[in-house]
Write a protein that holds these residues in place. Structure first.
Motif, mmCIF file in Angstrom:
data_model
loop_
_atom_site.group_PDB
_atom_site.id
_atom_site.type_symbol
_atom_site.label_atom_id
_atom_site.label_comp_id
_atom_site.label_asym_id
_atom_site.label_seq_id
_atom_site.Cartn_x
_atom_site.Cartn_y
_atom_site.Cartn_z
ATOM 1 N N VAL A 300 0.834 -1.206 0.000
ATOM 2 C CA VAL A 300 0.000 0.000 0.000
ATOM 3 C C VAL A 300 0.864 1.249 0.000
ATOM 4 O O VAL A 300 1.802 1.373 0.802
ATOM 5 C CB VAL A 300 -0.940 0.005 1.226
ATOM 6 N N PHE A 301 0.579 2.166 -0.925
ATOM 7 C CA PHE A 301 1.238 3.474 -0.941
ATOM 8 C C PHE A 301 0.237 4.539 -0.513
ATOM 9 O O PHE A 301 -0.924 4.513 -0.953
ATOM 10 C CB PHE A 301 1.741 3.812 -2.354
ATOM 11 N N ILE A 409 3.865 2.198 2.588
ATOM 12 C CA ILE A 409 4.892 3.224 2.396
ATOM 13 C C ILE A 409 4.165 4.534 2.120
ATOM 14 O O ILE A 409 3.374 4.617 1.176
ATOM 15 C CB ILE A 409 5.821 2.859 1.212
ATOM 16 N N ASP A 410 4.401 5.544 2.970
ATOM 17 C CA ASP A 410 3.782 6.827 2.653
ATOM 18 C C ASP A 410 4.824 7.753 2.054
ATOM 19 O O ASP A 410 6.021 7.654 2.345
ATOM 20 C CB ASP A 410 3.112 7.444 3.887
ATOM 21 N N VAL A 411 4.359 8.625 1.167
ATOM 22 C CA VAL A 411 5.230 9.557 0.455
ATOM 23 C C VAL A 411 4.685 10.960 0.676
ATOM 24 O O VAL A 411 3.518 11.220 0.376
ATOM 25 C CB VAL A 411 5.235 9.267 -1.061
ATOM 26 N N ALA A 412 5.529 11.865 1.195
ATOM 27 C CA ALA A 412 5.016 13.194 1.533
ATOM 28 C C ALA A 412 6.089 14.272 1.453
ATOM 29 O O ALA A 412 7.231 14.051 1.842
ATOM 30 C CB ALA A 412 4.428 13.162 2.953
ATOM 31 N N THR A 413 5.686 15.423 0.931
ATOM 32 C CA THR A 413 6.534 16.621 1.036
ATOM 33 C C THR A 413 6.264 17.177 2.432
ATOM 34 O O THR A 413 5.582 18.171 2.594
ATOM 35 C CB THR A 413 6.110 17.637 -0.040
ATOM 36 N N LEU A 440 14.102 -0.651 0.241
ATOM 37 C CA LEU A 440 13.976 0.699 -0.325
ATOM 38 C C LEU A 440 15.350 1.286 -0.648
ATOM 39 O O LEU A 440 15.513 1.991 -1.647
ATOM 40 C CB LEU A 440 13.193 1.610 0.619
ATOM 41 N N THR A 441 16.332 0.975 0.192
ATOM 42 C CA THR A 441 17.690 1.457 -0.079
ATOM 43 C C THR A 441 18.208 0.848 -1.380
ATOM 44 O O THR A 441 18.762 1.548 -2.233
ATOM 45 C CB THR A 441 18.628 1.114 1.100
ATOM 46 N N ASN A 442 17.998 -0.460 -1.556
ATOM 47 C CA ASN A 442 18.419 -1.133 -2.791
ATOM 48 C C ASN A 442 17.708 -0.566 -4.011
ATOM 49 O O ASN A 442 18.334 -0.327 -5.048
ATOM 50 C CB ASN A 442 18.122 -2.639 -2.723
ATOM 51 N N TRP A 497 5.850 -0.552 8.092
ATOM 52 C CA TRP A 497 5.635 0.788 7.527
ATOM 53 C C TRP A 497 6.956 1.519 7.300
ATOM 54 O O TRP A 497 7.907 1.373 8.070
ATOM 55 C CB TRP A 497 4.748 1.574 8.503
ATOM 56 N N ALA A 498 6.995 2.287 6.232
ATOM 57 C CA ALA A 498 8.114 3.210 5.996
ATOM 58 C C ALA A 498 7.544 4.539 5.527
ATOM 59 O O ALA A 498 6.497 4.586 4.865
ATOM 60 C CB ALA A 498 9.071 2.648 4.952
ATOM 61 N N HIS A 499 8.235 5.608 5.879
ATOM 62 C CA HIS A 499 7.812 6.958 5.484
ATOM 63 C C HIS A 499 8.924 7.598 4.664
ATOM 64 O O HIS A 499 10.099 7.541 5.028
ATOM 65 C CB HIS A 499 7.524 7.761 6.760
ATOM 66 N N LEU A 500 8.539 8.177 3.517
ATOM 67 C CA LEU A 500 9.508 8.880 2.663
ATOM 68 C C LEU A 500 9.188 10.368 2.685
ATOM 69 O O LEU A 500 8.088 10.775 2.305
ATOM 70 C CB LEU A 500 9.417 8.365 1.223
ATOM 71 N N ASP A 501 10.134 11.176 3.141
ATOM 72 C CA ASP A 501 9.955 12.632 3.110
ATOM 73 C C ASP A 501 10.644 13.148 1.843
ATOM 74 O O ASP A 501 11.871 13.141 1.731
ATOM 75 C CB ASP A 501 10.547 13.282 4.372
ATOM 76 N N VAL A 502 9.825 13.585 0.874
ATOM 77 C CA VAL A 502 10.353 13.986 -0.433
ATOM 78 C C VAL A 502 10.347 15.509 -0.622
ATOM 79 O O VAL A 502 10.370 15.999 -1.758
ATOM 80 C CB VAL A 502 9.580 13.294 -1.584
ATOM 81 N N ALA A 503 10.349 16.229 0.513
ATOM 82 C CA ALA A 503 10.294 17.703 0.433
ATOM 83 C C ALA A 503 11.441 18.268 -0.410
ATOM 84 O O ALA A 503 11.272 19.253 -1.118
ATOM 85 C CB ALA A 503 10.327 18.303 1.838
#
Ligand code: BES
Ligand code: MN
Ligand code: ZN
Length: 531
Positions: A300-301, A409-413, A440-442, A497-503
């Motif tokens: 789930v994204f 995995i959530d993706v957020a600025t 995710l690193t790979n 769960w993982a969170h990606l901060d793409v700000a």
């Protein structure tokens, strides 16, 4: 831009016995430009009296001295990623040569492992694509085994996807795909139209799947960029919902869009507290790709979809506020990834969830000090209305429990602080699941859409304590990205769960202002790596 493959079963430039016939075959193709790679050793061989073979020597024989001549005038260099274009002259025709040009690209000294890394290859791919564009070349034939010198076969898939990713980046112009997006009529891509990846029997399977995966990924990235770049008066929550529904018609993705009433019924008090200040209604979008078995747990994204972030009552300063139209880039990347997954008919169950609204100040807006109740039941003291991303995400994170996900995995600025920590190079990665961190690193390394892990441990939760509610929505200036992630983690206890901060990575500012399409390549590579 179109991508395709062409297989020459017997073409093998690493086998001295097949080198000549391979080149003859490739040269006899009708193409604006054949792309071939050479190594430092090939160039050394060209200059040495003793050598009898090597791709440049063999090519020189077939081209009546053209390669020697290019070398003589200093156009050939052993330095990695240096390029040279040979243009057809009348004498080539006698040897059955049909290609109009040959682009020679140096792989450098391939005996060194560094020269064979994906990063090195990415420089070579960029240099190649730069030479192919801007002129009269319309189609190019890129012989991949000549680039794979000394590489593992499975490396080819990564290389090809990366080349396509870069070609897509180079060709992208805002709004050329959708008529409704034409704000600048003359902005046309000045690049070639068709890139054909040529291979042989040994890499045919990898090549074909990598090209179709790469082409689908570019479609997803283009959509993601367009949505990010669209002005906020057009790209509203309703527009995002309609876009998702449009993809459903095109690809078979199952799409559901919930409006305010349904969001209220779900008890998403935190999400609604952000949406309250705006006249445009919030939307909650759920997109499903069912490529896996019926009962298989989905990946789930969740994407942050703030279509404009003024800060709300905690109003932002005016400088560069226009860039807060990009505060829906998390959502755009989830929509783009779902689109790409559907186009490539990925054999997995994937769900994309997007809470989307505007963050505006008004007489109806949430105030600093207000306490709201999230879908999880936890109460939140809103101390700063500009920390709104976490307020819409926390309810979405509770909502997705129903899917019994394999991973979320959530993706957020999400935070300006993430730009201070990592700049515009890596996206911030927060997770306590070591498997997810590794995957995710790979995936970041494979796509060069990289992440860097930041901490998420108990010590930081202290900063979120509230005297009046279960949790506060801000944790002060120190480690602002970490406390934001800690806030989210309180809503993710039921799954990995993982969170990606793409700000810092979702868009570029300044003269090159525009959405990057990140982290679509990261998420697609992550999905492809899942067995
Ligand atoms: N969308 C912003 C984060 C942001 C700011 C991303 C600038 C990219 C560039 C987010 O909603 C926000 O305003 N965060 C605040 C949090 C603070 C109030 C705790 C921030 O980063 O200042
Ligand atoms: Mn904000
Ligand atoms: Zn925001």
């Amino acid at each position: 831009m179109q991508f395709s493959t062409k297989i020459f079963a017997q073409a093998d430039i690493n086998n001295p016995k097949l080198l000549k016939s391979s080149l003859v075959t490739l040269l006899s193709q009708a193409s604006d430009c054949l792309v071939l790679a050479y190594s430092k050793a090939d160039l050394d061989a060209l200059g040495s009296a003793k050598s009898k073979t090597g791709i440049l020597l063999e090519l020189d024989r077939l081209l009546n001295g053209s390669v020697m001549h290019a070398n003589l005038v200093g156009d050939l260099d052993a330095l990695q990623a240096s390029t040279c274009i040979l243009r057809a002259d009348p004498s080539w025709g006698k040897s059955g040569v049909k290609v109009k040009r040959i682009l020679l690209v140096s792989l450098g000294d391939v005996s060194s492992a560094v020269a064979r890394s994906l990063t090195a290859y990415s420089k070579i791919a960029r240099a190649t694509l730069k030479q192919l564009s801007g002129g009269s070349i319309q189609n190019a034939l890129w012989f991949i085994p000549s680039f794979a010198l000394g590489h593992r076969a499975d490396f080819i898939a990564e290389e090809v996807r990366l080349a396509i990713q870069y070609a897509g980046d180079q060709a992208y112009r805002f709004g050329v795909r959708h008529p409704s997006m034409k704000f600048k009529a003359k902005d046309k891509a000045d690049t070639f139209a068709h890139l054909i990846f040529a291979g042989n029997e040994a890499c045919a399977k990898e090549l074909k799947s990598a090209v179709s995966e790469g082409a689908a990924m570019v479609e997803g990235m283009n959509l993601s960029k367009d949505l990010g770049n669209l002005p906020p008066n057009i790209c509203t929550p309703t527009y995002l919902g309609k876009t998702a529904q449009g993809l459903s018609k095109k690809t078979g993705l199952k799409v559901e869009v919930l409006g305010r009433k349904q969001i209220e019924a779900l008890g998403m008090g935190s999400f609604l507290a952000v949406a309250k200040g705006s006249d445009t209604p919030p939307q909650f979008i759920v997109m499903r790709h069912q490529g896996g078995k019926a009962g298989e747990a989905p990946i789930v994204f969740v994407g942050k979809g703030i279509t404009f972030d003024t800060g709300g009552i905690s109003l932002k300063p005016g400088e560069a506020m226009d860039e807060m139209k990009y505060d829906m880039c998390g959502a755009a990347s989830v929509i783009g990834t779902m689109y790409a997954a559907a186009l490539m008919k990925l054999k997995k169950n994937v769900i994309g969830v997007i809470p989307t609204c505007e963050n505006m100040p008004s007489g109806q807006a949430t105030r600093p000090g207000d306490i709201v109740k999230s879908m999880s039941g936890q109460t939140i003291e809103v101390l700063n209305t500009d920390a709104e991303g976490r307020l819409i995400l926390c309810d979405a994170l509770t909502y997705v429990e129903r899917f019994k996900p394999k991973a979320v995995i959530d993706v957020a600025t999400l935070t300006g602080a993430c730009i201070i920590a990592l700049g515009h190079v890596h996206s911030g990665l927060f997770s306590e699941d070591e498997g997810l961190v590794q995957a995710l690193t790979n995936a970041g390394h494979a796509s060069l859409d990289t992440v860097w892990r930041l901490p998420l441990d108990a010590a930081y939760h202290e900063q979120l304590k509230s005297n009046f509610a279960d949790v506060a929505n801000i944790g002060g200036r120190p480690a602002g990205s970490v406390t934001a992630a800690c806030f989210l983690s309180r809503f993710t206890e039921k799954y990995k769960w993982a969170h990606l901060d793409v700000a810092g990575t979702a868009w570029k500012s300044g003269a090159a202002k525009g959405a990057t399409g990140r982290p679509v390549p990261l998420l697609i590579n992550y999905l492809l790596e899942q067995k």
